[in-house]
Design an enzyme around this catalytic site. Sequence first.
Site, PDB file in Angstrom:
ATOM      1  N   ARG A  44       0.816  -1.239   0.000  1.00  0.00           N
ATOM      2  CA  ARG A  44       0.000   0.000   0.000  1.00  0.00           C
ATOM      3  C   ARG A  44       0.836   1.270   0.000  1.00  0.00           C
ATOM      4  NH1 ARG A  44      -2.996  -3.093   3.807  1.00  0.00           N
ATOM      5  NH2 ARG A  44      -4.720  -4.123   2.740  1.00  0.00           N
TER       6      ARG A  44
ATOM      7  N   LYS B  98       2.943  11.843 -11.496  1.00  0.00           N
ATOM      8  CA  LYS B  98       2.207  10.804 -12.218  1.00  0.00           C
ATOM      9  C   LYS B  98       3.067   9.554 -12.304  1.00  0.00           C
ATOM     10  CE  LYS B  98      -0.888  13.457 -15.177  1.00  0.00           C
ATOM     11  NZ  LYS B  98      -1.288  13.733 -16.572  1.00  0.00           N
TER      12      LYS B  98
ATOM     13  N   GLU C 284       9.722  18.043 -25.170  1.00  0.00           N
ATOM     14  CA  GLU C 284       8.909  18.492 -24.027  1.00  0.00           C
ATOM     15  C   GLU C 284       9.301  19.913 -23.626  1.00  0.00           C
ATOM     16  OE1 GLU C 284       6.399  16.802 -22.958  1.00  0.00           O
ATOM     17  OE2 GLU C 284       6.805  14.678 -23.302  1.00  0.00           O
TER      18      GLU C 284
ATOM     19  N   LYS D 117       6.908  23.339 -15.273  1.00  0.00           N
ATOM     20  CA  LYS D 117       6.031  22.186 -15.042  1.00  0.00           C
ATOM     21  C   LYS D 117       5.589  22.136 -13.577  1.00  0.00           C
ATOM     22  CE  LYS D 117       4.948  17.421 -15.373  1.00  0.00           C
ATOM     23  NZ  LYS D 117       5.170  16.067 -15.822  1.00  0.00           N
TER      24      LYS D 117
ATOM     25  N   GLU E 183      -5.179  17.470 -12.432  1.00  0.00           N
ATOM     26  CA  GLU E 183      -5.562  17.727 -13.833  1.00  0.00           C
ATOM     27  C   GLU E 183      -7.041  18.024 -14.026  1.00  0.00           C
ATOM     28  OE1 GLU E 183      -3.173  15.440 -16.628  1.00  0.00           O
ATOM     29  OE2 GLU E 183      -4.808  15.553 -18.068  1.00  0.00           O
TER      30      GLU E 183
ATOM     31  N   ARG F 122      -3.571  21.931 -15.546  1.00  0.00           N
ATOM     32  CA  ARG F 122      -2.570  20.907 -15.863  1.00  0.00           C
ATOM     33  C   ARG F 122      -2.760  20.316 -17.258  1.00  0.00           C
ATOM     34  NH1 ARG F 122       0.120  16.238 -12.003  1.00  0.00           N
ATOM     35  NH2 ARG F 122       1.536  15.473 -13.585  1.00  0.00           N
TER      36      ARG F 122
ATOM     37  N   ASN G 104      -0.722  18.668 -21.908  1.00  0.00           N
ATOM     38  CA  ASN G 104      -1.057  17.658 -22.913  1.00  0.00           C
ATOM     39  C   ASN G 104      -1.009  18.198 -24.339  1.00  0.00           C
ATOM     40  OD1 ASN G 104      -1.515  15.664 -20.981  1.00  0.00           O
ATOM     41  ND2 ASN G 104      -3.586  16.436 -20.628  1.00  0.00           N
TER      42      ASN G 104
ATOM     43  N   HIS H 155      -0.073  15.978 -27.216  1.00  0.00           N
ATOM     44  CA  HIS H 155      -0.101  14.603 -26.716  1.00  0.00           C
ATOM     45  C   HIS H 155      -1.344  13.829 -27.121  1.00  0.00           C
ATOM     46  CE1 HIS H 155       3.352  15.825 -24.467  1.00  0.00           C
ATOM     47  NE2 HIS H 155       3.439  14.677 -23.814  1.00  0.00           N
TER      48      HIS H 155
ATOM     49  N   HIS I  41       0.183  10.785 -28.544  1.00  0.00           N
ATOM     50  CA  HIS I  41       0.100   9.475 -27.888  1.00  0.00           C
ATOM     51  C   HIS I  41      -0.445   8.412 -28.829  1.00  0.00           C
ATOM     52  CE1 HIS I  41       0.226  10.483 -23.311  1.00  0.00           C
ATOM     53  NE2 HIS I  41       1.397  10.105 -23.777  1.00  0.00           N
TER      54      HIS I  41
ATOM     55  N   HIS J  22       8.972   8.810 -27.489  1.00  0.00           N
ATOM     56  CA  HIS J  22       7.866   9.643 -26.994  1.00  0.00           C
ATOM     57  C   HIS J  22       7.947  11.073 -27.553  1.00  0.00           C
ATOM     58  CE1 HIS J  22       4.806  11.114 -24.237  1.00  0.00           C
ATOM     59  NE2 HIS J  22       5.629  12.079 -23.867  1.00  0.00           N
TER      60      HIS J  22
HETATM   61  N1  LIG Z   1       4.925  10.733 -15.446  1.00  0.00           N
HETATM   62  C1  LIG Z   1       4.865  11.708 -16.305  1.00  0.00           C
HETATM   63  O1  LIG Z   1       4.380  12.800 -16.026  1.00  0.00           O
HETATM   64  C2  LIG Z   1       5.471  11.493 -17.656  1.00  0.00           C
HETATM   65  C3  LIG Z   1       5.721  12.581 -18.474  1.00  0.00           C
HETATM   66  C4  LIG Z   1       6.318  12.360 -19.691  1.00  0.00           C
HETATM   67  C5  LIG Z   1       6.683  11.086 -20.082  1.00  0.00           C
HETATM   68  N2  LIG Z   1       6.408  10.042 -19.264  1.00  0.00           N
HETATM   69  C6  LIG Z   1       6.791   8.675 -19.650  1.00  0.00           C
HETATM   70  O2  LIG Z   1       8.206   8.608 -19.735  1.00  0.00           O
HETATM   71  C7  LIG Z   1       8.549   7.551 -20.645  1.00  0.00           C
HETATM   72  C8  LIG Z   1       9.618   8.028 -21.584  1.00  0.00           C
HETATM   73  O3  LIG Z   1      10.741   8.426 -20.844  1.00  0.00           O
HETATM   74  P1  LIG Z   1      12.210   8.357 -21.444  1.00  0.00           P
HETATM   75  O4  LIG Z   1      12.213   9.018 -22.737  1.00  0.00           O
HETATM   76  O5  LIG Z   1      13.116   8.779 -20.386  1.00  0.00           O
HETATM   77  O6  LIG Z   1      12.337   6.792 -21.777  1.00  0.00           O
HETATM   78  P2  LIG Z   1      13.225   5.603 -21.165  1.00  0.00           P
HETATM   79  O7  LIG Z   1      13.113   5.521 -19.712  1.00  0.00           O
HETATM   80  O8  LIG Z   1      12.830   4.409 -21.950  1.00  0.00           O
HETATM   81  O9  LIG Z   1      14.720   6.021 -21.516  1.00  0.00           O
HETATM   82  C9  LIG Z   1      15.121   6.086 -22.858  1.00  0.00           C
HETATM   83  C10 LIG Z   1      16.302   5.149 -23.147  1.00  0.00           C
HETATM   84  O10 LIG Z   1      17.493   5.709 -22.595  1.00  0.00           O
HETATM   85  C11 LIG Z   1      18.142   4.765 -21.753  1.00  0.00           C
HETATM   86  N3  LIG Z   1      18.852   5.558 -20.759  1.00  0.00           N
HETATM   87  C12 LIG Z   1      18.315   6.199 -19.701  1.00  0.00           C
HETATM   88  N4  LIG Z   1      19.245   6.979 -19.117  1.00  0.00           N
HETATM   89  C13 LIG Z   1      20.406   6.804 -19.806  1.00  0.00           C
HETATM   90  C14 LIG Z   1      21.699   7.364 -19.700  1.00  0.00           C
HETATM   91  N5  LIG Z   1      21.976   8.303 -18.797  1.00  0.00           N
HETATM   92  N6  LIG Z   1      22.633   6.941 -20.571  1.00  0.00           N
HETATM   93  C15 LIG Z   1      22.339   6.040 -21.540  1.00  0.00           C
HETATM   94  N7  LIG Z   1      21.116   5.502 -21.705  1.00  0.00           N
HETATM   95  C16 LIG Z   1      20.166   5.883 -20.846  1.00  0.00           C
HETATM   96  C17 LIG Z   1      17.025   3.893 -21.279  1.00  0.00           C
HETATM   97  O11 LIG Z   1      17.486   2.644 -20.864  1.00  0.00           O
HETATM   98  C18 LIG Z   1      16.166   3.783 -22.524  1.00  0.00           C
HETATM   99  O12 LIG Z   1      16.705   2.832 -23.405  1.00  0.00           O
HETATM  100  C19 LIG Z   1       7.272   7.156 -21.348  1.00  0.00           C
HETATM  101  O13 LIG Z   1       6.849   5.942 -20.817  1.00  0.00           O
HETATM  102  C20 LIG Z   1       6.310   8.267 -20.999  1.00  0.00           C
HETATM  103  O14 LIG Z   1       4.966   7.829 -20.959  1.00  0.00           O
HETATM  104  C21 LIG Z   1       5.838  10.234 -18.069  1.00  0.00           C
HETATM  105 ZN   LIG Z   2       5.156  13.885 -22.904  1.00  0.00          ZN
END
Ligand SMILES: NC(=O)c1ccc[n+]([C@@H]2O[C@H](COP(=O)([O-])OP(=O)(O)OC[C@H]3O[C@@H](n4cnc5c(N)ncnc54)[C@H](O)[C@@H]3O)[C@@H](O)[C@H]2O)c1
Ligand SMILES: [Zn+2]
Length: 351
Positions: free
Chosen positions: A110, A132, A174, A212, A222, A226, A230, A233, A237, A254
């Site tokens: 939990r 999130k 972003e 942000k 949201e 907020r 989007n 997006h 998405h 992304h």
């Molecule tokens: N929670 C939120 O508000 C929010 C906002 C935007 C995006 N997201 C989510 O975030 C995700 C995308 O994030 P991302 O782009 O970081 O993707 P990711 O976590 O997949 O990282 C991208 C790639 O880089 C690699 N990597 C990470 N750090 C590294 C480093 N320092 N050196 C070398 N390689 C490295 C990872 O292993 C991966 O292969 C999506 O799932 C998206 O939905 C969430």
């Molecule tokens: Zn995004």
Amino acid sequence: MQNQVNISYGPEGLAALVQQLEKNEYTSLYVLVDTNTETHCLAQFLEQTKLTPTSILTMKAGEENKHLHTCEYLWNELSSRGADRNSALINLGGGVVTDLGGFVACTFKRGIDFYNIPTTLLAMVDASVGGKTGIDLGPLKNQIGIIQEPQQVVIDSTWLVSLPKEELRSGFAEMLKHGLIADPNYWGELRALENISPDVLKNYIKPSVALKSRVVLEDPREKGLRKILNFGHTLGHAIESYFLVEKDKKRLLHGEAIAIGMVLEAFLSIECSGLKLNTAEEIKRTFRRFYPKVEITNSDIESILALLRHDKKNKAGKVNFVLLKAIGVPDIDIEVPQELFLKAFEFYASA
Ligand SMILES: NC(=O)c1ccc[n+]([C@@H]2O[C@H](COP(=O)([O-])OP(=O)(O)OC[C@H]3O[C@@H](n4cnc5c(N)ncnc54)[C@H](O)[C@@H]3O)[C@@H](O)[C@H]2O)c1
Ligand SMILES: [Zn+2]
């Protein structure tokens, strides 16, 4: 309203993290990495913090692993390695690790404390900030999740050195979005950049995070403001999901997908929110400079629009958008006539 999350920067930030961990006297401490951050970031993190975690938990890298099966694996690992309600999890990775790790922490017994150390640009300026957490359901993004702030976020741009170029560019989308929805000057500075190396971008991380955080603080769940985050997006998405499941298509990151989404939604903004045509053209030109055009066929568009109807933000089957009246002036909850979608893709495809 929730408390402002504790975001700190650089080596001082890591020192503050260690202090807080000590103060909280956790019974055990786990670090979640993915297969890439295990290689590129873990040793440096342990060296810098001098932490001796109970266990390192490793998940496979990639969005396709942001799924329940990975959570189940990690809940089992935590359980068999003795985690209890007073344990804590540190997420060291990109948005996949921070989203999924946050969700695993929020649901294990939990809810246990968790900390985010974002290692991609996208996670620094976006995913790790705002509370999130979540995972995908089939091809649909972020369908399952919880809004819960981490105990602390530590942002250090030195992680970006090992990040592949296209991942850096993905996070940059972003940042451009932040300019478009809230700050014409910031947009102007970013679009004028000649190159987007870690060394250049590190100066622009804080303004994006501040922007942000401000939005999230005002509207954590949201209900209104907020939603501006989007922008790009809604279609972005759907495009991301489509390219993720289509085996013969090159995957889109992304940020690459929402970069397309922002150009499409800039067009919709002309039609529905009075954005000037030349501003929409400026948006398209800027994205084209950093993101090569992606071929999207008519049959792709049909499938993308089918996915769009599943988007979680649709109320009663209607597709609602965040559009722009001008740069820095968003317009939320705009219903767009479906016949404009095809025209938007034409606008994206044209020179
Ligand atoms: N929670 C939120 O508000 C929010 C906002 C935007 C995006 N997201 C989510 O975030 C995700 C995308 O994030 P991302 O782009 O970081 O993707 P990711 O976590 O997949 O990282 C991208 C790639 O880089 C690699 N990597 C990470 N750090 C590294 C480093 N320092 N050196 C070398 N390689 C490295 C990872 O292993 C991966 O292969 C999506 O799932 C998206 O939905 C969430
Ligand atoms: Zn995004």
